[in-house]
Design an enzyme around this catalytic site. Structure first.
Site, short mmCIF file in Angstrom:
data_model
loop_
_atom_site.label_atom_id
_atom_site.label_comp_id
_atom_site.label_asym_id
_atom_site.label_seq_id
_atom_site.Cartn_x
_atom_site.Cartn_y
_atom_site.Cartn_z
N VAL A 104 0.87 -1.18 0.00
CA VAL A 104 0.00 0.00 0.00
C VAL A 104 0.91 1.23 0.00
CG1 VAL A 104 -1.82 1.27 1.21
CG2 VAL A 104 -1.75 -1.24 1.33
N CYS A 105 0.57 2.20 -0.85
CA CYS A 105 1.29 3.48 -0.84
C CYS A 105 2.78 3.24 -1.10
CB CYS A 105 1.01 4.16 0.49
SG CYS A 105 1.48 5.89 0.61
N THR A 106 3.64 3.86 -0.31
CA THR A 106 5.08 3.73 -0.53
C THR A 106 5.66 2.42 0.01
OG1 THR A 106 5.46 5.07 1.45
CG2 THR A 106 5.51 6.21 -0.68
N THR A 141 2.06 3.49 -6.68
CA THR A 141 2.37 3.95 -5.34
C THR A 141 1.63 5.26 -5.12
OG1 THR A 141 4.20 4.37 -3.79
CG2 THR A 141 4.46 5.23 -6.04
N GLY A 144 -2.20 2.39 -4.61
CA GLY A 144 -1.79 3.79 -4.54
C GLY A 144 -1.81 4.30 -3.11
#
Length: 202
Positions: A108-110, A128, A161
């Site tokens: 998830v995300c970074t 990301t 993202g």
């Protein structure tokens, strides 16, 4: 069918909704007769209290050394993933080992930077947080960075993202691993409008 064993990695400066969103979705998901579809575990390097992003404190259920065998592993993001954990060999070794054992490895995300560091996203489409698209591309040019999508499904590896997109990815995984009904019912309990978005586009 016994519930799938799902682990969520927790570390200092982890983004709260990155782990809390998926935790809520997978913890609530049930089949038609009310049986849990997932048994959710939080996992950290130790079980000592961890300070997440913006000061939230959390203690994990298990460590790298004693957690149950996992079917699914979620790697959240945040400053801690992109800047701190990516430099920790113990963390990288554990993720690498789990990548060879789990059926699904999702970021998830970074959190994607941890997978990228290990070469797990090489020659794959991935996403990301929007603020770090260019950084991911520049550091790891073999990755095809996808913009303006909630998540990217590459089979065993899924990347989501920024922050709340982890919730969308989680509903998608419930649908993919079980069925749309389970995802819809979980979303209804959470009063979350997924609009049957069982694909990666926003």
């Amino acid at each position: 069918m016994p519930p799938l064993q799902l682990g969520i990695f927790i570390f200092p400066e982890v983004e709260v909704l990155d782990f809390a969103g998926p935790y809520e979705v997978f913890s609530l998901a049930e089949n038609e007769v009310g049986e849990k579809l997932f048994q959710v575990h939080t996992i950290g390097e130790t079980t000592e209290m961890i300070k997440a992003r913006n000061g939230l404190q959390i203690a994990t259920d298990y460590t790298f050394n004693d957690h149950p065998e996992l079917d699914v592993l979620i790697i959240p993001g945040g400053h801690g993933a992109r800047v701190l954990e990516v430099k920790k060999q113990k963390t990288l070794d554990w993720i690498q080992s789990q990548s060879q054992k789990v059926d699904i490895l999702a970021s998830v995300c970074t959190g994607a930077f941890l997978l990228a560091k290990l070469g797990l996203l090489d020659q794959k489409n991935a996403t990301t947080h929007w603020a770090h698209y260019s950084e991911l591309e520049d550091q790891y040019p073999s990755i095809e960075v996808q913009r303006n999508v909630k998540f990217v499904d590459e089979g065993k590896i899924i990347t989501a993202g920024g922050i709340s997109a982890g919730i969308n990815m989680s509903f998608y995984l419930v649908s993919r691993l079980f069925d749309k009904r389970a995802a819809q019912q979980t979303a209804k309990r959470m009063e979350y409008d997924i609009q049957l978005t069982m694909n990666s586009e926003q």
